[in-house]
Design an enzyme around this catalytic site. Structure first.
Site, PDB file in Angstrom:
ATOM      1  N   ASP A 244       0.829  -1.216   0.000  1.00  0.00           N
ATOM      2  CA  ASP A 244       0.000   0.000   0.000  1.00  0.00           C
ATOM      3  C   ASP A 244       0.862   1.265   0.000  1.00  0.00           C
ATOM      4  OD1 ASP A 244      -2.437   1.340  -0.211  1.00  0.00           O
ATOM      5  OD2 ASP A 244      -2.675   1.533   1.955  1.00  0.00           O
ATOM      6  N   ASN A 249      -3.646   8.563   3.039  1.00  0.00           N
ATOM      7  CA  ASN A 249      -4.695   8.736   4.051  1.00  0.00           C
ATOM      8  C   ASN A 249      -4.476   7.854   5.281  1.00  0.00           C
ATOM      9  OD1 ASN A 249      -6.417  10.646   2.578  1.00  0.00           O
ATOM     10  ND2 ASN A 249      -6.826   8.923   1.206  1.00  0.00           N
TER      11      ASN A 249
END
Length: 292
Positions: A244, A249
């Site tokens: 990721d 975020n």
């Protein structure tokens, strides 16, 4: 340009894990550089640049041979930033695109030729809304005809309501980030039960990425590991893993990617499970050739 904070750790530690040949990061992103690939005006998320060169360096350092780059919402439906990264490492890097569900057949074929292998839809409150059930049902056969799959990033509360539709689709379905479950709620939470139930369908896959997101603890995110390990041990032929990177975020300071790699032997505690998770399953789903 943006003055947003950098979302990736500038100096992750080296992992002690020896990855198998052909190891694949099936979930990461590239942002910008904005001077070349500007962000979508409609995006509320405008991070600092995280260019392909930094991603490549991380992969080379940690022992990743192959990769699937997922188009980020900050670039909207302009998938050029991912296509550019794929072209820089042809054959070894592929992509997942963002596009409206009524994308034309010609546009899908163009993306396929560039190295894209699926479409992603987000069902998270902080991102643009995903396609509705009717749109997914109309799109799924078109993706299947290309040999593509459908990738979904959803709030854990949506797993149960969406399961009937997803179970009925004629295309592989990949659920992101352990279904975004909250590890602090324990093994018996209904959201995890819904995820396991959905995975009983042979065309549904799960990415056991995002342990740091599922966890409510500091590194090494120990509370999330049992969830990922149970999925890997129960559905060993339909699990995938990714970093990721660069951690968009994220809830706190960017995680150290070395910590995430160090979790792999706990998530896949047997060599055969590690081989399936990192090499064989990605090769089968995305069409990578045999391990180099």
């Amino acid at each position: 340009m943006t003055d947003a904070a950098q979302t990736w750790h500038p100096s992750p530690h080296d992992t002690s894990v020896r990855l198998p040949s052909g190891a694949t990061d099936t979930h990461c992103h590239v942002f910008g550089p904005q001077a070349v690939f500007p962000y979508a005006e409609s995006s509320s998320f405008k991070p600092a640049d995280a260019p392909k060169e930094v991603l490549f360096a991380l992969h080379d350092r940690m022992g990743i041979d192959r990769c699937v780059i997922v188009q980020s919402g900050c670039h909207g439906f302009d998938n050029r930033v991912v296509a550019d990264a794929i072209a820089a490492r042809p054959g070894r890097y592929l992509g997942i695109a963002l596009a409206p569900p009524d994308i034309s057949s010609d546009a899908l074929k163009m993306l396929d030729a560039q190295g894209f292998r699926g479409l992603r839809f987000n069902y998270m409150s902080h991102l643009a809304p995903g396609a509705d059930e009717a749109a997914l049902r109309a799109l799924a056969p078109r993706l299947a005809d290309l040999g593509w799959h459908l990738q979904l990033h959803m709030e854990d509360s949506l797993i149960a309501p969406m399961s009937a539709c997803l179970a009925d689709l004629p295309v592989p379905v990949v659920i992101d980030h352990i279904g975004r479950i909250d590890a602090s709620r324990g093994r018996d939470q209904p959201e995890f039960a819904a995820l396991l139930g959905l995975l009983e369908h042979d065309h549904v896959w799960c990415k056991v990425s995002g342990a740091e997101r599922a966890s409510r603890q500091d590194p090494p995110y120990a509370d999330a590991v049992p969830f990922a390990r149970e999925i890997v041990e129960t559905f060993p032929d339909r699990v995938l893993w990714g970093t990721d990177w660069p951690h968009p975020n994220y809830r706190a300071a960017p995680p150290d990617d070395g910590d995430l790699f160090d979790l792999l032997p706990q998530i896949a505690p047997k060599p055969a499970l590690m081989q399936a998770l990192l090499v064989d399953n990605p090769a089968r789903l995305y069409g990578f050739k045999e391990a180099t």
